[in-house]
Motif scaffolding. Structure first.
Motif, PDB file in Angstrom:
ATOM      1  N   ILE A 266       0.867  -1.098   0.091  1.00  9.02           N
ATOM      2  CA  ILE A 266       0.074  -0.110   0.102  1.00  9.02           C
ATOM      3  C   ILE A 266       1.065   1.236  -0.065  1.00  9.02           C
ATOM      4  CG2 ILE A 266      -1.865   1.406   1.357  1.00  9.02           C
ATOM      5  CD1 ILE A 266      -2.413  -1.562   2.578  1.00  9.02           C
ATOM      6  N   ARG A 267       0.626   2.106  -0.886  1.00 12.48           N
ATOM      7  CA  ARG A 267       1.438   3.412  -1.025  1.00 12.48           C
ATOM      8  C   ARG A 267       0.770   4.184   0.000  1.00 12.48           C
ATOM      9  NH1 ARG A 267       2.484   7.962  -5.913  1.00 12.48           N
ATOM     10  NH2 ARG A 267       3.567   9.383  -4.325  1.00 12.48           N
ATOM     11  N   HIS A 268       1.300   5.262   0.724  1.00 11.34           N
ATOM     12  CA  HIS A 268       0.669   6.196   1.580  1.00 11.34           C
ATOM     13  C   HIS A 268      -0.295   7.227   0.855  1.00 11.34           C
ATOM     14  CE1 HIS A 268       3.138   9.401   0.433  1.00 11.34           C
ATOM     15  NE2 HIS A 268       4.122   8.789   0.180  1.00 11.34           N
ATOM     16  N   ALA A 269      -1.163   7.733   1.474  1.00  4.77           N
ATOM     17  CA  ALA A 269      -2.035   8.657   0.914  1.00  4.77           C
ATOM     18  C   ALA A 269      -1.456   9.989   0.581  1.00  4.77           C
ATOM     19  CB  ALA A 269      -3.176   8.856   1.533  1.00  4.77           C
ATOM     20  N   THR A 270      -2.018  10.847  -0.273  1.00  6.66           N
ATOM     21  CA  THR A 270      -1.486  12.200  -0.721  1.00  6.66           C
ATOM     22  C   THR A 270      -0.918  13.104   0.493  1.00  6.66           C
ATOM     23  OG1 THR A 270      -2.550  11.858  -2.721  1.00  6.66           O
ATOM     24  CG2 THR A 270      -1.991  14.145  -2.015  1.00  6.66           C
ATOM     25  N   THR A 271       0.220  13.744   0.155  1.00 10.39           N
ATOM     26  CA  THR A 271       0.616  14.853   0.982  1.00 10.39           C
ATOM     27  C   THR A 271       0.560  16.093  -0.062  1.00 10.39           C
ATOM     28  OG1 THR A 271       3.008  14.679   0.655  1.00 10.39           O
ATOM     29  CG2 THR A 271       2.133  13.189   2.326  1.00 10.39           C
ATOM     30  N   ASP A 272       0.914  17.306   0.503  1.00  8.73           N
ATOM     31  CA  ASP A 272       1.042  18.347  -0.270  1.00  8.73           C
ATOM     32  C   ASP A 272       2.432  18.269  -0.907  1.00  8.73           C
ATOM     33  OD1 ASP A 272      -0.935  19.587   0.876  1.00  8.73           O
ATOM     34  OD2 ASP A 272       0.001  20.896   2.285  1.00  8.73           O
TER      35      ASP A 272
ATOM     36  N   GLN B  67       0.546   7.425   9.414  1.00  5.38           N
ATOM     37  CA  GLN B  67      -0.915   7.868   9.347  1.00  5.38           C
ATOM     38  C   GLN B  67      -1.833   7.058   8.531  1.00  5.38           C
ATOM     39  OE1 GLN B  67      -0.691  12.120   8.376  1.00  5.38           O
ATOM     40  NE2 GLN B  67      -2.706  12.515   9.096  1.00  5.38           N
ATOM     41  N   THR B  68      -1.315   6.838   7.310  1.00  3.26           N
ATOM     42  CA  THR B  68      -2.228   6.075   6.250  1.00  3.26           C
ATOM     43  C   THR B  68      -2.467   4.790   7.114  1.00  3.26           C
ATOM     44  OG1 THR B  68      -1.198   7.150   4.404  1.00  3.26           O
ATOM     45  CG2 THR B  68      -2.355   4.990   3.924  1.00  3.26           C
ATOM     46  N   ALA B  69      -1.517   4.073   7.727  1.00  3.09           N
ATOM     47  CA  ALA B  69      -1.753   2.917   8.218  1.00  3.09           C
ATOM     48  C   ALA B  69      -2.780   2.631   9.412  1.00  3.09           C
ATOM     49  CB  ALA B  69      -0.327   2.162   8.578  1.00  3.09           C
TER      50      ALA B  69
ATOM     51  N   GLU C  89      -5.525  17.209   3.324  1.00  5.15           N
ATOM     52  CA  GLU C  89      -6.962  16.779   3.412  1.00  5.15           C
ATOM     53  C   GLU C  89      -7.425  15.798   2.543  1.00  5.15           C
ATOM     54  OE1 GLU C  89     -11.340  19.023   3.001  1.00  5.15           O
ATOM     55  OE2 GLU C  89      -9.417  20.505   3.171  1.00  5.15           O
ATOM     56  N   GLU C  90      -6.795  15.864   1.121  1.00  5.39           N
ATOM     57  CA  GLU C  90      -7.518  14.735   0.229  1.00  5.39           C
ATOM     58  C   GLU C  90      -6.622  13.682   0.516  1.00  5.39           C
ATOM     59  OE1 GLU C  90      -6.233  13.931  -4.342  1.00  5.39           O
ATOM     60  OE2 GLU C  90      -5.362  15.871  -3.790  1.00  5.39           O
ATOM     61  N   GLY C  91      -5.529  13.476   1.040  1.00 10.48           N
ATOM     62  CA  GLY C  91      -4.700  12.343   1.740  1.00 10.48           C
ATOM     63  C   GLY C  91      -5.682  11.466   2.597  1.00 10.48           C
ATOM     64  N   VAL C  92      -6.224  12.486   3.679  1.00  9.31           N
ATOM     65  CA  VAL C  92      -6.945  11.759   4.731  1.00  9.31           C
ATOM     66  C   VAL C  92      -8.146  10.952   4.310  1.00  9.31           C
ATOM     67  CG1 VAL C  92      -8.535  12.270   6.771  1.00  9.31           C
ATOM     68  CG2 VAL C  92      -6.130  13.554   6.745  1.00  9.31           C
ATOM     69  N   ALA C  93      -8.944  11.649   3.348  1.00  9.19           N
ATOM     70  CA  ALA C  93     -10.210  11.177   2.532  1.00  9.19           C
ATOM     71  C   ALA C  93      -9.623   9.807   1.881  1.00  9.19           C
ATOM     72  CB  ALA C  93     -10.732  12.049   1.702  1.00  9.19           C
TER      73      ALA C  93
ATOM     74  N   SER D 292       0.189   4.721  -7.490  1.00 12.24           N
ATOM     75  CA  SER D 292      -0.789   6.047  -6.969  1.00 12.24           C
ATOM     76  C   SER D 292      -0.873   6.035  -5.681  1.00 12.24           C
ATOM     77  CB  SER D 292      -2.181   5.956  -7.724  1.00 12.24           C
ATOM     78  OG  SER D 292      -1.919   5.909  -8.966  1.00 12.24           O
ATOM     79  N   PRO D 293      -0.952   7.276  -5.010  1.00 14.24           N
ATOM     80  CA  PRO D 293      -1.409   7.206  -3.659  1.00 14.24           C
ATOM     81  C   PRO D 293      -2.518   6.552  -3.320  1.00 14.24           C
ATOM     82  CG  PRO D 293      -0.858   9.528  -4.328  1.00 14.24           C
ATOM     83  CD  PRO D 293      -0.917   8.614  -5.662  1.00 14.24           C
ATOM     84  N   ALA D 294      -2.297   5.768  -1.964  1.00 11.55           N
ATOM     85  CA  ALA D 294      -3.481   5.027  -1.675  1.00 11.55           C
ATOM     86  C   ALA D 294      -3.829   3.812  -2.295  1.00 11.55           C
ATOM     87  CB  ALA D 294      -4.677   5.897  -1.153  1.00 11.55           C
ATOM     88  N   SER D 295      -2.954   3.357  -3.189  1.00 19.44           N
ATOM     89  CA  SER D 295      -3.378   2.160  -4.116  1.00 19.44           C
ATOM     90  C   SER D 295      -2.635   1.119  -3.288  1.00 19.44           C
ATOM     91  CB  SER D 295      -2.476   2.437  -5.469  1.00 19.44           C
ATOM     92  OG  SER D 295      -0.856   2.407  -5.207  1.00 19.44           O
ATOM     93  N   VAL D 296      -3.349   0.006  -3.813  1.00 23.32           N
ATOM     94  CA  VAL D 296      -3.053  -1.367  -3.207  1.00 23.32           C
ATOM     95  C   VAL D 296      -2.529  -2.300  -4.349  1.00 23.32           C
ATOM     96  CG1 VAL D 296      -3.957  -3.592  -2.160  1.00 23.32           C
ATOM     97  CG2 VAL D 296      -4.696  -1.016  -1.640  1.00 23.32           C
ATOM     98  N   SER D 297      -1.269  -2.865  -4.247  1.00 20.41           N
ATOM     99  CA  SER D 297      -0.820  -4.079  -5.087  1.00 20.41           C
ATOM    100  C   SER D 297      -0.589  -5.308  -4.300  1.00 20.41           C
ATOM    101  CB  SER D 297       0.558  -3.501  -5.720  1.00 20.41           C
ATOM    102  OG  SER D 297       0.324  -2.275  -6.488  1.00 20.41           O
ATOM    103  N   ILE D 298      -1.117  -6.450  -5.053  1.00 20.23           N
ATOM    104  CA  ILE D 298      -1.075  -7.773  -4.149  1.00 20.23           C
ATOM    105  C   ILE D 298      -0.307  -8.650  -4.746  1.00 20.23           C
ATOM    106  CG2 ILE D 298      -2.607  -9.578  -3.129  1.00 20.23           C
ATOM    107  CD1 ILE D 298      -4.878  -7.571  -3.333  1.00 20.23           C
ATOM    108  N   ILE D 299       0.770  -9.333  -4.040  1.00 20.08           N
ATOM    109  CA  ILE D 299       1.580 -10.326  -4.353  1.00 20.08           C
ATOM    110  C   ILE D 299       1.569 -11.641  -3.690  1.00 20.08           C
ATOM    111  CG2 ILE D 299       3.984 -10.903  -4.975  1.00 20.08           C
ATOM    112  CD1 ILE D 299       4.293  -7.980  -5.339  1.00 20.08           C
TER     113      ILE D 299
END
Length: 200
Positions: free
Chosen positions: A7-13, A61-63, A30-34, A173-180
């Motif tokens: 999981i990539r962390h969500a968006t920051t400024d 914070q994302t985790a 704010e976008e990252g928190v959403a 991308s931010p907040a994306s998930v890749s599965i292996i």
């Protein structure tokens, strides 16, 4: 077999604007928190046995959103820390655009060392060593790892057999998930850069 959710962390400024690297105090905007809230909702019905994270604020914070939804504790691991960007830390992409070493780093990533920082091969070895530790600890489990774009690209490239010099062809991308899925004898990539609804 161990199933790994990268999981990539969500968006920051700073996302898309500068190389935050290991700079402390970079938090989700704010976008990252959403995004992180939506991520937790997407994973709510996807059972996870353990949750690990880079120790930087934006990943923790994302985790935390995922941890609450999964009723887990986040375990920080240095193996999943952002690349050491050395002298480029906190530089904007505009500032780096004319830097020949930065251009080489993006075209010949496997052998171009960041000034005062890390070689991408070293970062890849670090993240893979960390993931293989988790495979040993959770041989029949599902683990989630919150990390950074280039580290996740390096991991996907490794398990896909893609050369590091081509890993920019991967989008994380931010907040994306890749599965292996990692087996003793092989690995299977089930999903890359998912930002929508996940189903178990």
């Amino acid at each position: 077999m161990t199933k790994i959710l990268l999981i990539r962390h969500a968006t920051t400024d700073s996302v898309g604007k500068r190389l935050s690297g290991r700079t402390p105090g970079v938090f989700l905007n704010e976008e990252g928190v959403a995004q992180a809230q939506q991520l937790a909702q997407r994973l709510a019905n996807f059972p996870v046995d353990a949750l690990y994270s880079s120790p930087l604020e934006r990943t923790l914070q994302t985790a935390d959103f995922v941890a609450q939804a999964q009723q887990l504790q986040t375990i920080p691991m240095e193996d999943f820390l952002e690349i050491n960007f050395g002298e480029w830390t906190n530089c904007t992409f505009e500032e780096l655009s004319g830097d020949q070493q930065f251009q080489r780093f993006n075209s010949f990533r496997s052998v171009t060392r960041i000034p005062g920082g890390e070689l991408m091969l070293e970062a890849q070895a670090r993240v893979i060593a960390g993931l293989q530790k988790l495979c040993a600890q959770h041989p029949h489990g599902t683990v989630a790892v919150v990390s950074h774009s280039d580290l996740i690209k390096a991991a996907v490239a490794y398990y896909a057999g893609v050369h590091l010099d081509m890993f920019q062809r991967l989008e994380i991308s931010p907040a994306s998930v890749s599965i292996i899925e990692v087996y003793e004898e092989t690995a299977r990539i089930l999903l890359i850069n998912d930002t929508g609804e996940l189903k178990p």
